[in-house]
Write a protein that holds these residues in place. Structure first.
Motif, PDB file in Angstrom:
ATOM      1  N   PRO A 187       0.841  -1.201   0.000  1.00 25.83           N
ATOM      2  CA  PRO A 187       0.000   0.000   0.000  1.00 25.83           C
ATOM      3  C   PRO A 187       0.875   1.249   0.000  1.00 25.83           C
ATOM      4  CG  PRO A 187      -0.798  -1.593   1.614  1.00 25.83           C
ATOM      5  CD  PRO A 187       0.518  -2.113   1.122  1.00 25.83           C
ATOM      6  N   SER A 188       0.403   2.307  -0.658  1.00 25.81           N
ATOM      7  CA  SER A 188       1.244   3.485  -0.908  1.00 25.81           C
ATOM      8  C   SER A 188       1.798   4.105   0.373  1.00 25.81           C
ATOM      9  CB  SER A 188       0.448   4.532  -1.697  1.00 25.81           C
ATOM     10  OG  SER A 188      -0.743   4.870  -1.005  1.00 25.81           O
ATOM     11  N   GLU A 189       0.969   4.173   1.430  1.00 25.37           N
ATOM     12  CA  GLU A 189       1.454   4.827   2.650  1.00 25.37           C
ATOM     13  C   GLU A 189       2.572   4.022   3.319  1.00 25.37           C
ATOM     14  OE1 GLU A 189      -2.186   2.371   3.691  1.00 25.37           O
ATOM     15  OE2 GLU A 189      -1.555   3.787   2.112  1.00 25.37           O
ATOM     16  N   LEU A 190       2.442   2.684   3.291  1.00 30.84           N
ATOM     17  CA  LEU A 190       3.500   1.848   3.857  1.00 30.84           C
ATOM     18  C   LEU A 190       4.737   1.897   2.965  1.00 30.84           C
ATOM     19  CD1 LEU A 190       1.678  -1.398   5.096  1.00 30.84           C
ATOM     20  CD2 LEU A 190       2.608   0.463   6.476  1.00 30.84           C
ATOM     21  N   ALA A 191       4.541   1.810   1.657  1.00 32.70           N
ATOM     22  CA  ALA A 191       5.665   1.828   0.719  1.00 32.70           C
ATOM     23  C   ALA A 191       6.469   3.117   0.863  1.00 32.70           C
ATOM     24  CB  ALA A 191       5.157   1.673  -0.707  1.00 32.70           C
ATOM     25  N   LYS A 192       5.773   4.240   1.031  1.00 31.37           N
ATOM     26  CA  LYS A 192       6.481   5.521   1.183  1.00 31.37           C
ATOM     27  C   LYS A 192       7.332   5.533   2.437  1.00 31.37           C
ATOM     28  CE  LYS A 192       5.810  10.528   1.208  1.00 31.37           C
ATOM     29  NZ  LYS A 192       6.779  10.747   2.293  1.00 31.37           N
ATOM     30  N   LYS A 193       6.789   4.986   3.530  1.00 29.27           N
ATOM     31  CA  LYS A 193       7.558   4.951   4.779  1.00 29.27           C
ATOM     32  C   LYS A 193       8.788   4.073   4.616  1.00 29.27           C
ATOM     33  CE  LYS A 193       7.469   3.624   9.620  1.00 29.27           C
ATOM     34  NZ  LYS A 193       8.817   2.991   9.467  1.00 29.27           N
ATOM     35  N   TYR A 194       8.595   2.876   4.048  1.00 28.09           N
ATOM     36  CA  TYR A 194       9.733   1.983   3.854  1.00 28.09           C
ATOM     37  C   TYR A 194      10.807   2.656   2.989  1.00 28.09           C
ATOM     38  CZ  TYR A 194       6.306  -1.634   5.212  1.00 28.09           C
ATOM     39  OH  TYR A 194       5.355  -2.378   5.866  1.00 28.09           O
ATOM     40  N   ASP A 196      11.320   5.877   2.346  1.00 22.00           N
ATOM     41  CA  ASP A 196      11.961   7.019   3.022  1.00 22.00           C
ATOM     42  C   ASP A 196      13.001   6.538   4.034  1.00 22.00           C
ATOM     43  OD1 ASP A 196      10.395   8.707   1.539  1.00 22.00           O
ATOM     44  OD2 ASP A 196       8.983   9.175   3.162  1.00 22.00           O
ATOM     45  N   ASP A 197      12.659   5.484   4.774  1.00 28.94           N
ATOM     46  CA  ASP A 197      13.620   4.924   5.738  1.00 28.94           C
ATOM     47  C   ASP A 197      14.890   4.454   5.029  1.00 28.94           C
ATOM     48  OD1 ASP A 197      11.891   5.390   7.828  1.00 28.94           O
ATOM     49  OD2 ASP A 197      11.219   3.303   8.006  1.00 28.94           O
ATOM     50  N   GLU A 206      23.681   4.905   8.367  1.00 27.10           N
ATOM     51  CA  GLU A 206      23.294   4.402   9.680  1.00 27.10           C
ATOM     52  C   GLU A 206      22.159   3.390   9.554  1.00 27.10           C
ATOM     53  OE1 GLU A 206      24.809   5.046  12.530  1.00 27.10           O
ATOM     54  OE2 GLU A 206      26.254   6.288  11.428  1.00 27.10           O
ATOM     55  N   PRO A 207      22.238   2.262  10.280  1.00 27.94           N
ATOM     56  CA  PRO A 207      21.193   1.235  10.171  1.00 27.94           C
ATOM     57  C   PRO A 207      19.949   1.587  10.971  1.00 27.94           C
ATOM     58  CG  PRO A 207      22.820   0.562  11.783  1.00 27.94           C
ATOM     59  CD  PRO A 207      23.323   1.856  11.192  1.00 27.94           C
ATOM     60  N   ILE A 208      18.869   0.912  10.647  1.00 28.88           N
ATOM     61  CA  ILE A 208      17.658   0.917  11.471  1.00 28.88           C
ATOM     62  C   ILE A 208      17.571  -0.458  12.115  1.00 28.88           C
ATOM     63  CG2 ILE A 208      15.137   0.962  11.445  1.00 28.88           C
ATOM     64  CD1 ILE A 208      15.284   2.928   9.131  1.00 28.88           C
ATOM     65  N   VAL A 209      17.493  -0.496  13.436  1.00 30.16           N
ATOM     66  CA  VAL A 209      17.577  -1.769  14.152  1.00 30.16           C
ATOM     67  C   VAL A 209      16.320  -1.989  14.992  1.00 30.16           C
ATOM     68  CG1 VAL A 209      18.894  -3.140  15.803  1.00 30.16           C
ATOM     69  CG2 VAL A 209      20.092  -1.614  14.222  1.00 30.16           C
ATOM     70  N   ASN A 210      15.688  -3.148  14.771  1.00 33.95           N
ATOM     71  CA  ASN A 210      14.554  -3.622  15.575  1.00 33.95           C
ATOM     72  C   ASN A 210      13.414  -2.607  15.654  1.00 33.95           C
ATOM     73  OD1 ASN A 210      15.874  -6.040  16.119  1.00 33.95           O
ATOM     74  ND2 ASN A 210      16.772  -5.293  18.025  1.00 33.95           N
ATOM     75  N   GLU A 211      13.055  -2.047  14.516  1.00 29.98           N
ATOM     76  CA  GLU A 211      11.910  -1.135  14.471  1.00 29.98           C
ATOM     77  C   GLU A 211      10.614  -1.934  14.366  1.00 29.98           C
ATOM     78  OE1 GLU A 211      10.502   1.541  10.965  1.00 29.98           O
ATOM     79  OE2 GLU A 211      11.718   2.807  12.284  1.00 29.98           O
ATOM     80  N   ILE A 212       9.646  -1.596  15.201  1.00 28.61           N
ATOM     81  CA  ILE A 212       8.341  -2.261  15.158  1.00 28.61           C
ATOM     82  C   ILE A 212       7.476  -1.526  14.141  1.00 28.61           C
ATOM     83  CG2 ILE A 212       6.372  -3.055  16.495  1.00 28.61           C
ATOM     84  CD1 ILE A 212       9.075  -4.235  17.342  1.00 28.61           C
ATOM     85  N   GLU A 213       6.996  -2.257  13.142  1.00 32.68           N
ATOM     86  CA  GLU A 213       6.214  -1.624  12.092  1.00 32.68           C
ATOM     87  C   GLU A 213       5.182  -2.599  11.538  1.00 32.68           C
ATOM     88  OE1 GLU A 213       9.057  -0.500   9.137  1.00 32.68           O
ATOM     89  OE2 GLU A 213       9.463  -2.564   8.508  1.00 32.68           O
ATOM     90  N   GLN A 214       4.180  -2.027  10.894  1.00 33.77           N
ATOM     91  CA  GLN A 214       3.169  -2.860  10.263  1.00 33.77           C
ATOM     92  C   GLN A 214       3.581  -3.212   8.842  1.00 33.77           C
ATOM     93  OE1 GLN A 214      -0.813  -1.041  10.719  1.00 33.77           O
ATOM     94  NE2 GLN A 214      -1.327  -2.927  11.781  1.00 33.77           N
ATOM     95  N   ALA A 215       3.153  -4.380   8.406  1.00 39.36           N
ATOM     96  CA  ALA A 215       3.425  -4.832   7.040  1.00 39.36           C
ATOM     97  C   ALA A 215       2.190  -5.532   6.498  1.00 39.36           C
ATOM     98  CB  ALA A 215       4.626  -5.771   7.018  1.00 39.36           C
ATOM     99  N   PHE A 216       1.962  -5.343   5.188  1.00 41.36           N
ATOM    100  CA  PHE A 216       0.826  -5.992   4.548  1.00 41.36           C
ATOM    101  C   PHE A 216       1.305  -7.258   3.850  1.00 41.36           C
ATOM    102  CE2 PHE A 216      -2.073  -6.484   0.833  1.00 41.36           C
ATOM    103  CZ  PHE A 216      -3.205  -6.805   1.562  1.00 41.36           C
ATOM    104  N   HIS A 217       0.683  -8.392   4.208  1.00 41.57           N
ATOM    105  CA  HIS A 217       1.016  -9.673   3.576  1.00 41.57           C
ATOM    106  C   HIS A 217      -0.011  -9.962   2.482  1.00 41.57           C
ATOM    107  CE1 HIS A 217       3.975 -11.651   6.525  1.00 41.57           C
ATOM    108  NE2 HIS A 217       3.941 -10.357   6.782  1.00 41.57           N
ATOM    109  N   LYS A 218       0.438  -9.871   1.239  1.00 41.51           N
ATOM    110  CA  LYS A 218      -0.479 -10.070   0.125  1.00 41.51           C
ATOM    111  C   LYS A 218      -0.944 -11.514   0.012  1.00 41.51           C
ATOM    112  CE  LYS A 218      -0.080  -7.718  -3.647  1.00 41.51           C
ATOM    113  NZ  LYS A 218       0.365  -7.085  -4.913  1.00 41.51           N
ATOM    114  N   ASP A 219      -0.112 -12.444   0.507  1.00 37.87           N
ATOM    115  CA  ASP A 219      -0.503 -13.854   0.389  1.00 37.87           C
ATOM    116  C   ASP A 219      -1.682 -14.194   1.282  1.00 37.87           C
ATOM    117  OD1 ASP A 219       1.165 -13.370   2.582  1.00 37.87           O
ATOM    118  OD2 ASP A 219       1.858 -15.445   2.660  1.00 37.87           O
ATOM    119  N   THR A 220      -1.833 -13.495   2.412  1.00 38.73           N
ATOM    120  CA  THR A 220      -2.954 -13.759   3.331  1.00 38.73           C
ATOM    121  C   THR A 220      -3.957 -12.614   3.355  1.00 38.73           C
ATOM    122  OG1 THR A 220      -1.736 -12.839   5.212  1.00 38.73           O
ATOM    123  CG2 THR A 220      -1.512 -15.207   4.794  1.00 38.73           C
ATOM    124  N   GLY A 221      -3.594 -11.476   2.745  1.00 37.68           N
ATOM    125  CA  GLY A 221      -4.495 -10.333   2.721  1.00 37.68           C
ATOM    126  C   GLY A 221      -4.689  -9.675   4.075  1.00 37.68           C
TER     127      GLY A 221
END
Length: 342
Positions: A187-194, A196-197, A206-221
């Motif tokens: 989804p566009s809002e998640l893709a933009k965040k990913y 930008d990061d 600099e790395p991003i380590v152990n960030e808690i975030e939502q993800a959309f799984h297309k295989d399960t919807g």
């Protein structure tokens, strides 16, 4: 002068590590440098001149070399940069060669022979094979991990995805993902965040380590919770050349945590509703009424019922019954049997 130049040329080719040799149109050797005749097991060039590849090589290799050379003589087209196996008689080992064979033409354009140059690339091939094995081992490892793993270039294009990641974005084949970006699958809002990061990682290193975030799984919807780390890949000069991402699905853990928070909240709410009596309670020494928090005097039972879960069932104790109802109390006492007479 011509003889001097020829000597210089001979000194040059005899001291090159590459195998250099000339053949006539029938495939007979007419020149062989030191590296070449040594590889054939000969001690001097004279032992090679006038002979053919069949005199020094295994039949199957000699046949392949001869066929290649005949094609060059027939077509006039060179053979450039062919990787092939060669037998080195001096060490009794097969080696990898990178071979170029170029036709020699007369002034009239007729093919009169060939000049051939072979570089020993065995170490390079072995290194490539080692890298291939290591890549296969790495691929086997990451494809059997439950975590999502992916590699991207500095523009955010996928260059490698493990099976768990391919499945989560609704794909089956690596080839269908290569060169695409997060915007093609999320989804566009998640893709933009990913995105930008990741661009921030490329910019800062600099790395991003152990960030808690939502993800959309297309295989399960469905949306899932990920604990994600994204690490910059740097070259030997410290320049960021890509990103590796690792995401661990913590949805079940999040659900357990949310359930725990819900239970804690409900328990806290229940505790807040529990009514307890504690501390000093102002009570009248005569009538026994109690002063409440608003300054009003109330009966003891009313106060206790308002400040606890206790409830009262009203009755009379023997002393109060005798005081309030003396006649009835006397009659009842007269009817009681005398235990001493029994």
């Amino acid at each position: 002068m011509f003889k001097t130049e020829k000597n210089y040329l001979r000194i040059l080719i005899d001291n090159l590590p590459d195998l250099i040799y000339f053949k006539d149109a029938e495939g007979r050797y007419i020149l062989s440098n030191r590296a070449h005749y040594t590889s054939l097991g000969a001690k001097s060039e004279e032992e090679v001149l006038g002979k053919t590849t069949f005199d020094f090589n295994p039949p199957e290799l000699a046949k392949q070399y001869s066929e290649d050379e005949k094609k060059i003589v027939m077509s006039g087209e060179p053979l450039i940069g062919k990787e092939e196996i060669a037998y080195h008689r001096d060490i009794n080992k097969m080696r990898w060669h990178l071979t170029t064979k170029i036709p020699i033409k007369s002034e009239e354009g007729a093919i009169t022979g060939l000049v051939c140059i072979s570089s020993d690339i065995t170490e390079r091939k072995e290194f490539e094979e080692m890298l291939k094995r290591e890549r296969n081992q790495l691929r086997t490892l990451i494809d059997n991990l439950p975590d999502i793993i992916f590699f991207k270039d500095v523009d955010g294009r996928y260059i490698l995805n493990n099976i768990a990641h391919l499945r989560s974005i609704g794909m089956q084949n690596q080839e269908d993902v290569l060169g695409k970006t997060t915007f093609d699958f999320n989804p566009s809002e998640l893709a933009k965040k990913y995105h930008d990061d990741e661009m921030q990682i490329v910019k800062t290193g600099e790395p991003i380590v152990n960030e808690i975030e939502q993800a959309f799984h297309k295989d399960t919807g469905e949306f899932r919770w990920h604990q994600t780390s994204k690490i910059p890949i740097k070259n030997e000069f410290g320049r960021v050349i890509g990103i590796v991402g690792i995401a661990h699905d913590i949805t079940n853990q999040k659900q357990v945590e949310e359930e725990r928070e819900r239970l804690i909240s409900e328990l806290q709410k229940a505790l807040n509703e529990v009514k307890t009596l504690r501390g000093l309670i102002p009570i009248c020494a005569n009538c026994k009424k109690i002063r409440d928090d608003q300054g009003f005097w109330t009966q003891v039972e009313s106060y206790i019922q308002d400040h606890s879960d206790a409830r009262f069932s009203h009755g009379l104790c023997p002393d109060c019954f005798k005081q309030l109802y003396p006649d009835i109390s006397r009659k009842l006492s007269e009817k009681k049997p005398d235990p001493e007479k029994n």
